[in-house]
Design an enzyme around this catalytic site. Structure first.
Site, PDB file in Angstrom:
ATOM      1  N   GLU A   1       0.824  -1.208   0.000  1.00 46.07           N
ATOM      2  CA  GLU A   1       0.000   0.000   0.000  1.00 46.07           C
ATOM      3  C   GLU A   1       0.858   1.259   0.000  1.00 46.07           C
ATOM      4  O   GLU A   1       0.521   2.263  -0.627  1.00 46.07           O
ATOM      5  CB  GLU A   1      -0.932   0.004   1.207  1.00 46.07           C
ATOM      6  CG  GLU A   1      -2.067  -0.993   1.138  1.00 46.07           C
ATOM      7  CD  GLU A   1      -3.072  -0.635   0.054  1.00 46.07           C
ATOM      8  OE1 GLU A   1      -4.111  -0.040   0.366  1.00 46.07           O
ATOM      9  OE2 GLU A   1      -2.789  -0.975  -1.125  1.00 46.07           O
TER      10      GLU A   1
ATOM     11  N   THR B   1      -6.209   8.776  -5.096  1.00 45.35           N
ATOM     12  CA  THR B   1      -6.097   8.566  -3.653  1.00 45.35           C
ATOM     13  C   THR B   1      -5.178   9.588  -3.001  1.00 45.35           C
ATOM     14  O   THR B   1      -5.484  10.137  -1.942  1.00 45.35           O
ATOM     15  CB  THR B   1      -5.570   7.140  -3.367  1.00 45.35           C
ATOM     16  OG1 THR B   1      -6.498   6.196  -3.913  1.00 45.35           O
ATOM     17  CG2 THR B   1      -5.426   6.900  -1.878  1.00 45.35           C
TER      18      THR B   1
END
Length: 325
Positions: free
Chosen positions: A147, A200
């Site tokens: 991530e 994001t």
């Protein structure tokens, strides 16, 4: 970040495989009031990985489908292959060779944990391929590093539910402490992914660095209420608690028709409505699948009338996490 305990790790497990095919589920993170700490797994969509052992050492990506050419093939830049490299380094087996095929069955940049699903599929696959020398929970720090590669921040609210299944709470990041929460039997989710771009990183940068104490107190109360509602199967308490006074007011600006979509869902009888992850996907909870399907249909119709295409998904909470297929 938590690492595997300092014990003698087996180089590989006892039951080696030549090839595995793995599915890992999409996830809804934040769950409205639980920014960076709450998440749950969906039955669909998700990503698939085929992984096979090779004679030559190293990790290679040999095929990517469904990404419209957006994902890197270089092993150190793709979250799947980079995570596998980290795994092999962790267990001390850089002499092992694998090749990877990645099949994206979910939209990139959707707010549904696209990078997390791919990373989890890859880590689960390599661990299965080598006979599970480490536990599934011990894969979590490696998934978080994936991530970090994808979005610059090693958060666990997508990878934890995708890897462990069900509803998860990240109680602490240092040390890492992830808790499974119960899921009421009649909890269903309607997910709508509008075809608009909400990166994001950009969505994270918009978040306020300081908040009012009264807002923080309200948010803490909502998180505690949601967790209590899950334990007690109290759908009314779940509904009352799913309110975000810190993040949603800012991120909603990036999602066209957000407040109209919420009005449609709540008027139809949804328990809640909010942003999935950083968006643009939105989701609502209901107490039956038929209502979830109805809400998806109504919101899709509304978006189409405003020139916005979308994908819709209806799912119960996925308690399995990744699996061989």
């Amino acid at each position: 970040m938590e690492s595997v305990e300092s014990k003698a790790l087996p180089h590989v497990g006892k039951q080696l495989k030549e090839e595995v095919r793995v599915f890992a589920p999409a996830t809804v993170a934040n769950v409205i009031c639980g920014y960076d700490i709450l998440g749950f797994a969906l039955d669909e969509p998700g990503d698939e990985v085929i992984m096979r052992r090779t004679k030559e050492a190293g990790v290679k990506i040999v095929n990517i489908q469904g990404d419209d050419g957006r994902l890197p093939w270089a092993a150190e830049k793709n979250t799947v292959s980079a995570s596998v490299q980290n795994y092999l380094e962790l267990i001390g087996r850089n002499d092992i060779g694998v090749e990877i095929e990645l099949f994206k069955h979910m939209p990139i940049g959707s707010g549904l944990g696209s990078s997390a699903a791919s990373t989890v599929a890859g880590l689960y696959a390599i661990n299965q391929l080598l006979g599970q020398p480490i536990s599934q929970r011990e894969l979590l720090p490696l998934a978080m590093k994936g991530e970090e590669l994808a979005c610059g921040y090693p958060h666990a609210d997508n990878v934890a539910p995708s890897l462990l299944g069900g509803f998860t709470l990240v109680r602490s990041y240092e040390p890492l402490d992830v808790i499974h929460l119960p899921v009421p039997a009649n909890l269903y989710c309607s997910v709508i992914f509008p075809h608009v771009d909400v990166p994001t990183r950009a969505a994270r940068e918009m978040i306020r660095k300081k908040v009012l104490l009264k807002d923080a107190v309200q948010q803490w109360g909502n998180i505690a209420g949601l967790v209590s509602g899950l334990f007690m199967e109290d759908y009314d308490l779940i509904s009352r608690s799913m309110e975000d006074v810190l993040i949603e007011p800012t991120r909603a600006i990036l999602i066209p028709e957000f407040y109209e979509m919420r009005k449609i869902a709540m008027s139809a009888g949804a328990l809640s409505f909010g942003i999935s992850g950083s968006g643009p996907s939105v989701f609502s909870f209901t107490t039956n699948r038929e209502l979830a399907q109805e809400i998806s249909h109504k919101i899709s119709k509304h978006l189409n009338a405003h020139g916005i295409e979308c994908n819709t998904y209806v799912s119960s909470i996925n308690s399995d996490g990744p699996k061989e297929i």
